[in-house]
Design a protein around this motif. Structure first.
Motif, short mmCIF file in Angstrom:
data_model
loop_
_atom_site.label_atom_id
_atom_site.label_comp_id
_atom_site.label_asym_id
_atom_site.label_seq_id
_atom_site.Cartn_x
_atom_site.Cartn_y
_atom_site.Cartn_z
N ALA A 161 57.06 14.05 35.63
CA ALA A 161 55.92 13.02 35.44
C ALA A 161 54.61 13.18 36.24
O ALA A 161 53.52 13.23 35.74
CB ALA A 161 56.56 11.41 35.73
N ASP A 162 54.86 13.33 37.58
CA ASP A 162 53.70 13.87 38.39
C ASP A 162 52.89 15.02 37.95
O ASP A 162 51.78 14.74 37.86
CB ASP A 162 54.17 13.97 39.87
N GLU A 164 52.44 15.92 35.01
CA GLU A 164 51.91 15.78 33.76
C GLU A 164 50.71 15.05 34.15
O GLU A 164 49.54 15.22 33.62
CB GLU A 164 52.76 14.85 32.87
N ALA A 165 50.84 14.22 35.07
CA ALA A 165 49.70 13.16 35.50
C ALA A 165 48.44 13.86 36.24
O ALA A 165 47.35 13.96 35.76
CB ALA A 165 50.32 11.99 36.39
N ASN A 166 49.11 14.79 36.95
CA ASN A 166 48.07 15.39 37.74
C ASN A 166 47.14 16.42 36.93
O ASN A 166 45.93 16.51 36.86
CB ASN A 166 48.85 16.36 39.00
N ALA A 168 46.89 16.40 33.65
CA ALA A 168 45.92 15.43 32.70
C ALA A 168 44.60 15.28 33.54
O ALA A 168 43.52 15.35 32.88
CB ALA A 168 46.85 14.38 32.36
N ALA A 169 44.82 14.75 34.76
CA ALA A 169 43.66 14.34 35.38
C ALA A 169 42.60 15.51 35.54
O ALA A 169 41.62 15.60 35.32
CB ALA A 169 43.64 13.68 36.74
#
Lengths: 309, 257, 379
Positions: A161-162, A164-166, A168-169
């Motif tokens: 999840a981390d 993915e988030a990083n 994406a940003a």
């Protein structure tokens, strides 16, 4: 007398050698050990991995990846690493063997080769090879960056999840920069968009943002510029009245200076529009020391010089 | 050109030369009066060439004093002529006979000045004396052994010296050249010059020279030939390897030095 | 592109003109000083000096942070001189011979230089200084100021060579004699070798460390073939060096991908090969030709005399004789007979017989009397 000379000579050699410090130490604190080759890759690997990784980039500011030879400490870093990211496509030409061998034992991903070959530019000299300078086409680079994210997820699903988030940003920032570069380029008219640099590192940039790109040395700095190269390029510059040429942080300045002299001899004056970051980023801690900062610096330098500001 | 007639031509005392802790010359004394033709003889490795080189300042002795006409060699350079061994140069060097002979004048010319017509004339005169004038413009690689030797002699002659040091001037020359050289040496003596020559052929010592020094690391003997050139001294110098020498000086076997 | 067009580029094109000027200076200086190196058997020393220059360049950069060629060249020169001093120190203190010491110095210094370059590859300024290009040279990007620097180093070296010409000649031919005359031979030796260092340092930018030794040795070796006078040899050597430099610059401008440095070295090597084979007198080709001619003459004369002695037993010496008879005396006579035929001294007829011509008889008689007089054979 002679013995004293010899001993002091030997001693100074020893001192000199010990002054050559080793690089960064391998950190073992539970984080994933990642090693990247060029700065741009290390940058991306760090951002996407976040707190879960500790990243070492082998080639720092001003290093020419075409010529870089791995040292003992580099090889030990690489062997201790959990994941290795490199560009591939023969960018790290002198390290090819090392990286391929390591790829058989551990996760070593040539992110440039994760891109669909149809999207890549062919090398002008070698038919089966491609131009490796992909990071200047931000859309292509996004694909490579995504490959980093995917590798992390596969290696360490727990923190997916981390990652993915990083990612994406970061990808969003890259996409935004992509638009900015387009805008900046639009300030130049079509025939103003001639980019003359020290070596052919900017073909992807040219294709993506509509520039005609001319390098003095070929795709790799391994090939020496010949007087024919200098002459021909000088003629083109004079013909098209190109106002500025650009040096690169990782290539000797002299080459472009020779080009400048040749142009001056034909009665035209071309200035050195500024320093571009081609194969390497700027010094760490400066804005140009990051991928985004480097790209921004490049386009601003290019546009303002070609506009004659 | 000071030259005090009360001093011997050469005076050497306590000369010791060592090469890597092995003595080549040990505690050698020598006095050479003016106006003699002196031979230095001894077996191989006796230090004969070393002796000449030490006198000329070409190597540094471990001990000893050397004087030429009462003063140091450095002060008396202008009075000294030198004929090195033929084999000490590369004869394939691109230069002519005349050129080599003119080198004898370099000392008088000093720094930077090139040899001019005066030097050239002197060189040609010297070549005439040794019978090599026709070879003046010949490349030195085309010379025979005897011709090479005569070239070196001519070069020494241009030095206008009072004393000449020669290293094996008769080595490997033909009979004609040998006769010519002997005549030249005798001419030099008649004009009051002194000659000290390392000589390899024991047989001809009495005929060519009036003084002789027997050397084998140490000085065995030196003085006028009739006094010094005896079987006993020779035996001492050569360690008993001398073929017999009859009283008349005729020897059936020639000792190789 | 025709040769004419190529040469006109020398005048019209700035880049080619600048590069050619630089390589010409390199050729002249290394040719002139290299001629002495060849005569003094210092080829290995020249090689060691150029390899030793690599750490000099790197250290100069590391210590001063300057990228200008002049500074780097001074660094190369200093380390070069250190190498010379180290050479004489080691040969005096140990029992090693000069060539072993030179070999060691060459490898150690060069290796040290490569190590420094690897160390410096992380340094962005070092990249920009182009230190790597000193390995093989990068003549194509010689700037005007580079060429001026080369001239500034090279011209004084040539002037010193000219001023102390007789001293250097003496040093090279008969060092001991020179010493006995009172000249400081050790100092002169150091001076001449230092000039060699200057020559090496000038060439580094253009042909690089690895190839520089060729530029020192080849022009001198080639020039030796053409003359027996020292002054001529040095001039010809300088000329050959210049020709190689300019030709290299021109040829490498023809196509992309031709490095100037290696092309210069190839040109000078061609000059050496031509000189070895075709120089008058010393050329191998002429020597072979002379030997062949002599052999031909000898064989012809031998056969002629055989023929004559056999034929003279008859009243008419020009009578025909069957070839078998001649071959019986000397099995290899055919070759000689052919030569005689070509000089019209003997002639075959349709039945396989040979006869001497009157000219042949006369020639044979001359030869015979020549032998009788022991004056050697006359032509």
């Amino acid at each position: 007398m002679k013995m004293r000379f010899l001993t002091s000579f030997a001693l100074s050699m020893v001192v000199l050698l010990s002054a050559c410090s080793t690089n960064d130490q391998v950190v073992d604190d539970g984080r994933i050990r990642v090693v990247g080759t060029i700065g741009q890759i290390g940058n991306a690997a760090e951002i996407i991995g976040g707190e879960h990784v500790s990243v070492n980039a082998l080639m720092g500011a001003g290093v020419d990846p075409h010529l870089y030879v791995a040292t003992e400490s580099d090889v030990s870093l690489l062997s201790e690493a959990d994941i290795i990211f490199y560009n591939g496509l023969f960018l790290e030409a002198q390290m090819d063997d090392v990286l391929k061998q390591l790829g058989q034992r551990k996760t070593a991903i040539p992110i440039g080769e994760q891109i669909d070959p149809a999207l890549l530019l062919a090398s002008p000299i070698y038919e089966d090879e491609h131009d490796p300078h992909i990071w200047f086409d931000l859309e292509l680079w996004s694909i490579a960056v995504a490959a980093i994210r995917d590798t992390y997820i596969e290696f360490d699903p727990a923190n997916a999840a981390d990652y993915e988030a990083n990612a994406a940003a970061y990808l969003a920032e890259i996409a935004e920069l992509h638009e900015i570069v387009h805008e900046q380029a639009a300030r130049l008219s079509a025939d103003q968009r001639v980019l003359v640099t020290a070596h052919d590192a900017f073909s992807y940039f040219g294709r993506a943002y509509g520039f005609e790109v001319l390098g003095l040395q070929g795709i790799s700095t391994q090939s020496e510029a010949s007087t024919a190269d200098v002459r021909n390029l000088a003629s083109i510059i004079v013909e098209r009245e190109v106002p500025a040429v650009f040096i690169e942080s990782s290539v000797p300045v002299r080459n472009v200076e020779a080009l400048q002299e040749a142009v001056a001899a034909q009665g035209f004056e071309v200035v050195i529009g500024g320093e571009l970051f081609s194969d390497a980023m700027g010094s760490p801690g400066t804005p140009e020391g990051t991928y985004l900062g480097m790209v921004r610096h490049n386009i601003e330098t290019i546009v303002s010089a070609l506009l004659g500001e | 050109m000071s030259q005090s007639s009360k001093y011997p031509a050469v005076e050497v005392s306590d000369l010791t030369v060592a090469y890597q802790e092995k003595p080549v010359l040990w505690d050698v004394d020598l006095e050479v009066p003016q106006g003699v033709l002196m031979a230095i003889v001894g077996p191989n490795g006796a230090g004969k060439t070393t002796m000449i080189k030490a006198i000329l300042g070409l190597l540094t002795p471990a001990a000893g004093q050397i004087s030429i006409f009462g003063k140091s060699y450095a002060e008396q350079r202008r009075l000294v002529g030198y004929v090195p061994q033929r084999g000490s140069v590369d004869w394939d060097f691109p230069t002519s006979v005349l050129d080599v002979v003119m080198m004898g004048k370099y000392g008088q010319l000093g720094w930077i000045r090139r040899p001019g017509s005066a030097a050239r004339e002197a060189a040609e005169e010297a070549l005439e004396k040794v019978g090599m004038l026709d070879y003046a413009n010949r490349q030195i690689s085309q010379l025979s052994g005897g011709q090479q030797q005569r070239t070196f002699l001519a070069r020494a002659l241009t030095q206008d010296a009072q004393i000449y040091f020669m290293d094996e001037p008769f080595q490997g020359v033909d009979a004609t050249t040998e006769r010519a050289i002997v005549d030249l040496l005798k001419d030099l003596r008649s004009s009051g010059k002194t000659v000290v020559a390392v000589h390899h052929d024991l047989q001809t010592v009495p005929e060519y020279f009036d003084w002789v020094m027997l050397l084998n690391v140490r000085r065995i003997a030196s003085g006028p030939v009739p006094e010094v050139f005896t079987e006993d001294n020779l035996r001492t110098a050569y360690g008993g390897r001398v073929a017999f020498l009859s009283a008349n000086g005729a020897a059936p076997a020639k000792e190789k030095a | 592109m025709s040769i004419g067009e190529l040469f006109s580029l020398l005048i019209t094109d700035h880049t080619i003109r600048t590069v050619a000027f630089g390589t010409a200076i390199l050729g002249v200086v290394s040719g002139a000083l290299g001629a002495f190196a060849v005569l003094r058997r210092q080829a290995l020393l020249g090689d060691a000096l150029s390899h030793a220059a690599l750490p000099g360049v790197a250290l100069a950069f590391m210590l001063t942070g300057q990228k200008t060629p002049a500074v780097l060249m001074i660094g190369a020169a200093i380390v070069g001189i250190m190498a010379i001093l180290l050479l004489s120190a080691v040969t005096r203190v140990t029992r090693l011979k000069e060539d072993s010491v030179l070999g060691i110095i060459l490898s150690v210094f060069f290796g040290f230089g490569l190590m420094l370059l690897t160390f410096l590859q992380r340094n962005p300024d070092a990249r920009q200084a182009g230190l790597n290009t000193f390995l093989f040279g990068q003549a194509a990007t010689l700037l005007t100021r580079d060429v001026l620097t080369m001239a500034a180093f090279g011209l004084p070296a040539l002037v010193i060579l000219a001023i102390f010409w007789k001293e250097f000649k003496l040093l090279s031919f008969d060092r001991e004699f020179g010493s006995s005359l009172g000249f400081p031979m050790r100092g002169l030796d150091t001076a001449l070798t230092s000039l060699l260092v200057v020559a090496v340092v000038i060439g580094l930018q253009a042909v690089g460390v690895v190839l520089m030794s060729a530029m020192l040795v080849a022009p001198g070796a080639a020039a030796r073939q053409w003359t027996d006078r020292l002054s001529h040899m040095v001039l010809i050597s300088a000329l050959f060096g210049a020709i190689a430099g300019v030709a290299g610059a021109l040829i490498s401008s023809l196509g992309n991908g031709l490095s100037t440095g290696p092309v210069i070295v190839i040109v000078v090597s061609v000059i050496v090969v031509i000189s070895l084979f075709f120089a008058p007198n010393r050329g191998l080709f002429w020597r072979r030709l002379r030997i062949w001619r002599n052999r031909r003459r000898y064989q012809a004369e031998t056969v002629l005399l055989d023929f004559y002695r056999m034929a003279a037993q008859h009243a008419d010496a020009t009578q025909p004789h069957p070839i078998a008879a001649l071959l019986a005396i000397r099995p290899g006579a055919q070759f000689g007979l052919d030569v005689l035929a070509s000089r019209d001294l003997a002639r075959p007829d349709s039945e396989g017989n040979w006869r001497l011509t009157p000219a042949g008889v006369a020639e044979a008689e001359l030869l015979e009397s020549g032998f009788a007089n022991e004056n050697g054979v006359t032509e």
